[in-house]
Design a protein around this motif. Structure first.
Motif, mmCIF file in Angstrom:
data_model
loop_
_atom_site.group_PDB
_atom_site.id
_atom_site.type_symbol
_atom_site.label_atom_id
_atom_site.label_comp_id
_atom_site.label_asym_id
_atom_site.label_seq_id
_atom_site.Cartn_x
_atom_site.Cartn_y
_atom_site.Cartn_z
ATOM 1 N N GLN A 50 -62.021 47.424 -34.045
ATOM 2 C CA GLN A 50 -62.566 46.392 -34.933
ATOM 3 C C GLN A 50 -61.610 45.198 -35.039
ATOM 4 O O GLN A 50 -62.038 44.039 -34.985
ATOM 5 C CB GLN A 50 -62.798 46.976 -36.331
ATOM 6 C CG GLN A 50 -63.939 47.951 -36.458
ATOM 7 C CD GLN A 50 -63.994 48.539 -37.868
ATOM 8 O OE1 GLN A 50 -63.008 49.103 -38.349
ATOM 9 N NE2 GLN A 50 -65.129 48.385 -38.522
ATOM 10 N N LEU A 53 -61.735 42.721 -32.173
ATOM 11 C CA LEU A 53 -62.881 41.811 -32.218
ATOM 12 C C LEU A 53 -62.693 40.729 -33.277
ATOM 13 O O LEU A 53 -62.988 39.553 -33.039
ATOM 14 C CB LEU A 53 -64.164 42.590 -32.489
ATOM 15 C CG LEU A 53 -64.677 43.457 -31.333
ATOM 16 C CD1 LEU A 53 -65.887 44.273 -31.776
ATOM 17 C CD2 LEU A 53 -65.046 42.587 -30.127
ATOM 18 N N ALA A 57 -62.421 36.755 -32.548
ATOM 19 C CA ALA A 57 -63.330 35.787 -33.170
ATOM 20 C C ALA A 57 -62.556 34.687 -33.883
ATOM 21 O O ALA A 57 -62.899 33.501 -33.780
ATOM 22 C CB ALA A 57 -64.257 36.506 -34.149
ATOM 23 N N SER A 244 -68.765 38.230 -38.265
ATOM 24 C CA SER A 244 -69.731 38.679 -37.258
ATOM 25 C C SER A 244 -69.259 38.225 -35.885
ATOM 26 O O SER A 244 -69.764 37.229 -35.336
ATOM 27 C CB SER A 244 -71.127 38.115 -37.560
ATOM 28 O OG SER A 244 -72.062 38.550 -36.589
ATOM 29 N N ARG A 246 -69.806 39.196 -32.920
ATOM 30 C CA ARG A 246 -70.818 39.090 -31.862
ATOM 31 C C ARG A 246 -71.575 37.774 -31.950
ATOM 32 O O ARG A 246 -71.927 37.174 -30.927
ATOM 33 C CB ARG A 246 -71.767 40.278 -31.944
ATOM 34 C CG ARG A 246 -71.123 41.584 -31.470
ATOM 35 C CD ARG A 246 -72.025 42.787 -31.654
ATOM 36 N NE ARG A 246 -71.390 43.985 -31.117
ATOM 37 C CZ ARG A 246 -70.472 44.707 -31.763
ATOM 38 N NH1 ARG A 246 -70.085 44.329 -32.982
ATOM 39 N NH2 ARG A 246 -69.953 45.781 -31.207
ATOM 40 N N THR A 248 -70.253 35.064 -32.971
ATOM 41 C CA THR A 248 -69.303 34.103 -32.416
ATOM 42 C C THR A 248 -69.402 34.074 -30.895
ATOM 43 O O THR A 248 -69.369 33.000 -30.273
ATOM 44 C CB THR A 248 -67.872 34.461 -32.841
ATOM 45 O OG1 THR A 248 -67.795 34.519 -34.261
ATOM 46 C CG2 THR A 248 -66.872 33.438 -32.326
ATOM 47 N N GLY A 249 -69.541 35.243 -30.282
ATOM 48 C CA GLY A 249 -69.669 35.309 -28.832
ATOM 49 C C GLY A 249 -70.921 34.600 -28.336
ATOM 50 O O GLY A 249 -70.898 33.875 -27.337
ATOM 51 N N VAL A 250 -72.040 34.794 -29.038
ATOM 52 C CA VAL A 250 -73.293 34.130 -28.665
ATOM 53 C C VAL A 250 -73.142 32.618 -28.801
ATOM 54 O O VAL A 250 -73.577 31.846 -27.938
ATOM 55 C CB VAL A 250 -74.455 34.638 -29.544
ATOM 56 C CG1 VAL A 250 -75.720 33.816 -29.311
ATOM 57 C CG2 VAL A 250 -74.728 36.116 -29.259
ATOM 58 N N SER A 440 -62.732 36.333 -25.250
ATOM 59 C CA SER A 440 -62.719 37.412 -24.253
ATOM 60 C C SER A 440 -61.466 38.257 -24.397
ATOM 61 O O SER A 440 -61.488 39.468 -24.136
ATOM 62 C CB SER A 440 -62.816 36.821 -22.842
ATOM 63 O OG SER A 440 -61.652 36.086 -22.518
ATOM 64 N N VAL A 443 -62.270 40.813 -26.941
ATOM 65 C CA VAL A 443 -63.148 41.842 -26.374
ATOM 66 C C VAL A 443 -62.356 42.802 -25.503
ATOM 67 O O VAL A 443 -62.522 44.027 -25.583
ATOM 68 C CB VAL A 443 -64.291 41.185 -25.572
ATOM 69 C CG1 VAL A 443 -65.121 42.239 -24.848
ATOM 70 C CG2 VAL A 443 -65.185 40.356 -26.483
ATOM 71 N N SER A 446 -60.320 45.049 -27.678
ATOM 72 C CA SER A 446 -61.167 46.043 -28.335
ATOM 73 C C SER A 446 -61.514 47.182 -27.382
ATOM 74 O O SER A 446 -61.495 48.359 -27.762
ATOM 75 C CB SER A 446 -62.441 45.363 -28.844
ATOM 76 O OG SER A 446 -63.304 46.302 -29.443
#
Length: 504
Positions: A50, A53, A57, A244, A246, A248-250, A440, A443, A446
């Motif tokens: 966690q 990630l 972010a 969140s 994910r 942020t990744g989007v 990245s 990620v 993680s």
């Protein structure tokens, strides 16, 4: 020969104002960053997976936000006002983080933590791209001192980056988290004082493009104050993205795609000749550089946890906190900055300056080589022993060498390749690409921590095996980029007009 009244050691005095401003800002940023992964795992008790990630972010958003700050400065605010306001917001964020630790056990502790991080994200958005753009504005577009100036400016970044983790890490891990965060706040405040007092040395650079338009009221409030007020919704948005990763990744994927298409459109539809080639070349650099940062930024996440668990940190009988070791990469850059600055000047005089793409390829090779060296500990050090510090020192030396070949060269390339009307925008695009690399990195960290967890905790063999794999892949990618750069350079050198892109 004596310097002109407005220069010092061959550079405008404004460069040194920006040098010390950025030095203190980076002191605060890297000092807090050194504590972040441990604050997440030891204070809030998030898992390593966690925390990786969340870390990714946060670092990504720090480098994404300059896209907005750069646009607002280019269009209305001007770089100088943006830097000043950004520093104030950053200092407020560090103060909130320091106060948050005093709320330990309170239901408001975690929300206060996210608020402090969000303020730092927004403040960095106003400051980071614009202070880098200000450096470029002190020089004519083809001034041969530009690469040297950015290398020296980058030295200021890394002096702050080297001292920050030592001061904040020792205070935070030994005396208490709030002391470390408080020291970061003091660093940013000192940077603001330097910048405010050195205004006259900026020679009028970075002022609003249209001061009358900026002061014109909208619903009774000047446009300038409305821009400052935009920090509130931007802080709330940053907060939502921080919790969140994910999302942020989007956002990064969508934003990166749109910015890339916009730059291609501008280059093809609105520019011609040399300007078009320069912008397309800059876009190529933007696409490649996330590879470097995705691996380099392991220093603040998986590498920090590895150092904490598996490295012999005892020096002269004192167990050095793991966060302090994050000072090693910027310290290496500090030691290399002056030799590299001299090297760029000498190569420029000989007309042998390497193409930026060649520098990028070599940088990726070096960051990969650092992980290969680190993975050698698996063969040379018995599994029941701690990894000696020598391996960490060699890894960070490789990474610092790579950073010197990529970051200051990239900043200089963005500054010199950008059409004048979109200087801060292209600087913002540089930091967007850096954001993608940093996300990245989170990620990757993680995934490494999850693999270690499946093997009964932060398993040394699993982590080092992962480092070996990513190191070998990076060396292969960097080698490919280097060969491609040489081939492209030969083609460009064969054209009628000697493009500066073909250097080297």
């Amino acid at each position: 020969m004596a310097d002109a009244p407005d220069t010092l050691w061959g550079h405008p005095k404004g460069l040194y104002v920006l040098f010390f401003t950025e030095m203190w800002e980076r002191f605060s940023f890297y000092g807090m960053r050194a504590l972040l992964i441990f604050y997440l795992t030891k204070h809030f008790l998030f898992s390593g997976e966690q925390s990786g990630l969340f870390y990714g972010a946060y670092i990504a958003l720090v480098f994404l936000s300059p896209m907005i700050g750069g646009y607002l400065a280019d269009r209305w605010l001007g770089q100088r006002k943006a830097v000043m306001f950004g520093g104030i917001v950053i200092a407020a964020g560090h103060i909130v983080l320091g106060a948050e630790d005093l709320l330990n056990g309170s239901p408001s502790a975690l929300p206060a933590f996210w608020l402090g991080l969000a303020l730092i994200v927004v403040g960095t958005g106003f400051l980071k791209a614009n202070i880098s753009a200000l450096v470029g504005q002190l020089y004519a577009q083809h001034d041969p001192r530009r690469d040297s100036a950015y290398t020296l400016f980058y030295m200021g970044i890394n002096i702050g980056g080297a001292v920050g983790p030592i001061v904040c890490g020792l205070l935070g891990e030994i005396l208490g988290w709030s002391y470390g965060f408080g020291a970061a706040a003091i660093g940013m405040i000192l940077g603001l004082v330097v910048f405010a007092r050195g205004k006259r040395y900026l020679l009028g650079r970075g002022e609003p493009p249209d001061p009358v338009h900026l002061a014109r009221p909208i619903l009774g409030v000047s446009r300038e104050w409305l821009i400052y007020a935009s920090a509130l919704p931007l802080t709330l948005l940053s907060w939502a993205l921080l919790v969140s990763p994910r999302a942020t990744g989007v956002l990064l994927a969508a934003g990166g795609g749109l910015i890339g298409l916009a730059l291609v459109y501008i280059a093809v539809a609105r520019l011609e000749g040399e300007e078009r080639r320069k912008l397309l070349y800059a876009l190529l650099l933007l696409v490649i550089q996330p590879v470097f940062w995705g691996l380099y930024e392991q220093s603040g996440s998986s590498l920090s946890l590895f150092i904490d668990n598996h490295v012999d940190r005892v020096i002269l009988g004192f167990a050095v906190p793991a966060s302090v070791f994050q000072s090693l990469p910027p310290l290496g850059v500090c030691l290399l900055a002056v030799p590299f600055a001299a090297l760029w000047l000498r190569l420029a005089r000989l007309d042998r300056t390497p193409a930026p793409l060649s520098n990028f390829g070599f940088a990726i090779i070096m960051v990969g080589a650092g992980f290969v060296v680190m993975a050698a500990a698996q063969l040379l050090v018995p599994g029941d022993q701690k990894v000696p510090l020598l391996f960490i020192l060699l890894l960070f030396l490789c990474h610092a060498t790579g950073e010197m070949c990529l970051s200051p060269v990239g900043l200089s390339a963005m500054s010199s390749f950008a059409p004048r009307h979109m200087l801060s925008f292209l600087m913002g695009a540089w930091f967007l690409a850096t954001a993608a690399g940093n996300f990245s990195a989170g990620v990757i960290a993680s995934v490494i921590e999850a693999m270690g967890g499946r093997h009964g905790g932060a398993d040394r063999a699993v982590v080092l095996d992962a480092y070996l794999r990513i190191g070998l892949v990076a060396v292969a990618i960097g080698g490919t980029v280097l060969v491609a750069s040489i081939l492209v350079g030969r083609v460009l050198k064969g054209t009628a007009d000697r493009s500066p892109l073909a250097a080297g």
